[in-house]
Scaffold this active site. Structure first.
Site, PDB file in Angstrom:
ATOM      1  N   SER A  90      -4.791  11.081  -9.115  1.00  0.00           N
ATOM      2  CA  SER A  90      -4.604  11.957  -8.122  1.00  0.00           C
ATOM      3  C   SER A  90      -4.684  10.823  -6.902  1.00  0.00           C
ATOM      4  CB  SER A  90      -5.579  12.688  -7.657  1.00  0.00           C
ATOM      5  OG  SER A  90      -6.152  13.753  -8.702  1.00  0.00           O
ATOM      6  N   THR A 192      -8.634  12.661  -5.045  1.00  0.00           N
ATOM      7  CA  THR A 192      -8.370  11.953  -3.815  1.00  0.00           C
ATOM      8  C   THR A 192      -9.412  11.179  -3.247  1.00  0.00           C
ATOM      9  OG1 THR A 192      -6.460  13.573  -3.208  1.00  0.00           O
ATOM     10  CG2 THR A 192      -7.720  12.455  -1.484  1.00  0.00           C
ATOM     11  N   THR A 210      -3.731   9.663  -1.333  1.00  0.00           N
ATOM     12  CA  THR A 210      -3.844  10.683  -2.438  1.00  0.00           C
ATOM     13  C   THR A 210      -2.407  10.671  -3.010  1.00  0.00           C
ATOM     14  OG1 THR A 210      -4.113  12.865  -3.071  1.00  0.00           O
ATOM     15  CG2 THR A 210      -3.088  12.632  -1.156  1.00  0.00           C
ATOM     16  N   ARG A 220       6.459  18.331  -0.414  1.00  0.00           N
ATOM     17  CA  ARG A 220       5.354  18.934   0.106  1.00  0.00           C
ATOM     18  C   ARG A 220       4.394  17.794   0.662  1.00  0.00           C
ATOM     19  NH1 ARG A 220      -0.328  18.155  -1.089  1.00  0.00           N
ATOM     20  NH2 ARG A 220      -1.592  20.131  -0.933  1.00  0.00           N
ATOM     21  N   VAL A 221       3.810  18.105   1.603  1.00  0.00           N
ATOM     22  CA  VAL A 221       2.646  17.423   2.412  1.00  0.00           C
ATOM     23  C   VAL A 221       1.429  17.865   2.359  1.00  0.00           C
ATOM     24  CG1 VAL A 221       2.075  15.807   4.497  1.00  0.00           C
ATOM     25  CG2 VAL A 221       4.452  15.632   3.417  1.00  0.00           C
ATOM     26  N   GLY A 222       0.353  17.265   2.087  1.00  0.00           N
ATOM     27  CA  GLY A 222      -1.026  17.841   2.144  1.00  0.00           C
ATOM     28  C   GLY A 222      -1.791  17.523   3.386  1.00  0.00           C
ATOM     29  N   ASP A 223      -3.247  17.639   3.543  1.00  0.00           N
ATOM     30  CA  ASP A 223      -3.866  17.432   4.476  1.00  0.00           C
ATOM     31  C   ASP A 223      -4.160  15.878   4.645  1.00  0.00           C
ATOM     32  OD1 ASP A 223      -5.264  17.277   1.885  1.00  0.00           O
ATOM     33  OD2 ASP A 223      -7.100  17.438   3.159  1.00  0.00           O
ATOM     34  N   THR A 243     -11.053  16.639   0.793  1.00  0.00           N
ATOM     35  CA  THR A 243     -10.499  16.536  -0.631  1.00  0.00           C
ATOM     36  C   THR A 243     -10.062  17.973  -1.054  1.00  0.00           C
ATOM     37  OG1 THR A 243     -10.422  15.643  -2.845  1.00  0.00           O
ATOM     38  CG2 THR A 243     -12.634  16.246  -2.154  1.00  0.00           C
ATOM     39  N   GLY A 244      -9.307  18.222  -1.992  1.00  0.00           N
ATOM     40  CA  GLY A 244      -8.971  19.603  -2.394  1.00  0.00           C
ATOM     41  C   GLY A 244      -7.652  20.228  -2.068  1.00  0.00           C
ATOM     42  N   GLY A 246      -5.363  20.989   0.064  1.00  0.00           N
ATOM     43  CA  GLY A 246      -4.768  20.550   1.366  1.00  0.00           C
ATOM     44  C   GLY A 246      -4.488  21.622   2.204  1.00  0.00           C
TER      45      GLY A 246
END
Ligand code: SD4
Length: 333
Positions: A90, A192, A210, A220-223, A243-244, A246
Site C-alpha cells: 500500500s 498506508t 501511500t 483517483r487521489v485519496g486523502d 488511513t483507510g 480516503g
C-alpha cells in the site's frame, strides 16, 4: 528549576514546553499574560506514533530523534522505510496499482511552523515523501501533481524506477480476471503509513504516504496527500494522521477535525472517536464495508487511536519502548 527561572525560559504562548526531555503543559493566563503551568501530563520526549504495525519505521524515526534530529527529519526517515519496503503493498515500491496497472503515489508532510508539501498521482519515484518535503521547502507551492511532480523529482536527482513489483503485478492480473470495480478498501490488508513525531524540543511534525486504494480508477487521489484530511499538524495543539478509505476521510476533513477537537479540550482518544463517529453516524453510512482509522498525539504527549474495524493498530515509540497497540474499534472482526 525555580518557578521564576522556568517562567523566564518559557515562551509566552499557548504551548507545551520541553524541559529536559519531559513535556510540561503550559498556557497563557489571559488576565495576567503569564504562563500557567498545568503539569497535566508529564510525557517523556521524544515520541513517535504511526498507523499500523510499522515498528521498523517508528524505530528509524525514534533514532533520528534520539540523536538530536528534529521531528520533520524523523517522520521523513520513518516513512521512507515503508516506501522502500517492497512487501508493503500500500506504500511506495511494491504498492498495488490502479485498475490499468499503474502504481501512483500520494504523500504529504507538515512541519512545526504549519508549512506543508504534497505530491499526488506521482509515478516511477519511490520516495514520494521526500519529493513532498522538497515541494514544501524548495518551491513556492504546496502541491504538485502527476507529470509535474515526477519531472520535479528528476530535477532533484531522484531516479526513475519501476514501482510495479512481480508480486503486485500478479495480484493485479488475478484481480483483472473478475475486475470488479469496488471502491471499497481491502479491509484486511492495507498499511498506508502516517506518522507524527514530537522531538526533544516539543515540536511536532507529521507525514503520510501511500499508493492509495488498490485497483482504483486511473487519476483517483485519496486523502493521504490532502492537508487536513490525511494529515494535520498544529504545533500548539497536536497532530493526526488517517488511513483507510480516503473518500470518507476527505468528506469529513478528518485529521483537521481531530486536531480541532483536541484544541477544544478533547483528549486524542476522544477526538479520534468523535471523528470516526462523524463518518459512521451519517445517514446510510456503509461503514461496515470500509475501514477508516486515526492516530493522534497532543502537545502534552498523550496519544489515541480509533478505527471502524478491529484490525487497526497504532505503533508507538516512547520511553525506549516500541510497541504495536490494538486500537479501539466499532466493528468486531
Ligand atoms: C487512500 N487512505 O488512498 C488511502 C489508502 C490507505 O491503507 O490508507 N490505505 O484512500
Amino acid at each position: 528549576m525555580k518557578r521564576r527561572q522556568f517562567l523566564k525560559n518559557a515562551t509566552l504562548s499557548t504551548a507545551g514546553l520541553a524541559v529536559g526531555s519531559t513535556l510540561i503543559a503550559c498556557a497563557e493566563d489571559p488576565k495576567t499574560n503569564k504562563p500557567i503551568i498545568t503539569n497535566k501530563t508529564a510525557a517523556t520526549l521524544p515520541i513517535v506514533i504511526a498507523t499500523w504495525d510499522v515498528k521498523l519505521a517508528t524505530e528509524t524515526a525514534y533514532k533520528v530523534l534520539e540523536n538530536g534530529g528534529n521531528a520533520l527529519d524523523a517522520v521523513e526517515a520513518g516513512c521512507k522505510i515503508e516506501e522502500a519496503n517492497e512487501k508493503g503493498q500500500s506504500v511506495g515500491k511494491g504498492g498495488l496499482p490502479d485498475r490499468d496497472g499503474n502504481v501512483t503515489l500520494d504523500a504529504c508532510i507538515m512541519d512545526k511552523n504549519g508549512n506543508c508539501g504534497s505530491v499526488v498521482y506521482l509515478q516511477n519515484v519511490t520516495h514520494a515523501i521526500s519529493v513532498a518535503r522538497n515541494v514544501m521547502e524548495n518551491t513556492p507551492h504546496v502541491m504538485l501533481a502527476g507529470k509535474g511532480a515526477e519531472q520535479y523529482a528528476y530535477e532533484l536527482g531522484f531516479k526513475k524506477e519501476n514501482l510495479l513489483t512481480e508480486a503486485s503485478k500478479k495480484a493485479w492480473e488475478k484481480w483483472k480476471v473478475e475486475a470488479k470495480y469496488k471502491p471499497i478498501i481491502n479491509i484486511e490488508n492495507h498499511d498506508t503509513i502516517g506518522m507524527i513525531a514530537i522531538d526533544k524540543n516539543g515540536d511536532i511534525s507529521g507525514a503520510c504516504t501511500t499508493s492509495g486504494l488498490a485497483y482504483k480508477m486511473g487519476g483517483r487521489v485519496g486523502d493521504s496527500p490532502i492537508i487536513g484530511s490525511g494529515l494535520f499538524v498544529d504545533n500548539e495543539v497536536g497532530g493526526c494522521v488517517a488511513t483507510g478509505l480516503g473518500e470518507e476521510v476527505v468528506k469529513t476533513v478528518g485529521s483537521f477535525l481531530v486536531v480541532e477537537l483536541m484544541r477544544q479540550g478533547k483528549s486524542p482518544q476522544e477526538a479520534c472517536e468523535e471523528a470516526i463517529g462523524r463518518i459512521v453516524n451519517k445517514p446510510n453510512s456503509d461503514y461496515k464495508n470500509f475501514q477508516v482509522g486515526y492516530v493522534a498525539v497532543n502537545k502534552q504527549g498523550e496519544t489515541g487511536s480509533f478505527g471502524i474495524h478491529q484490525w487497526f493498530s497504532m505503533t508507538k515509540y516512547q520511553d525506549g519502548k516500541n510497541e504495536n497497540i490494538q486500537s479501539k474499534y466499532i466493528v468486531k472482526a
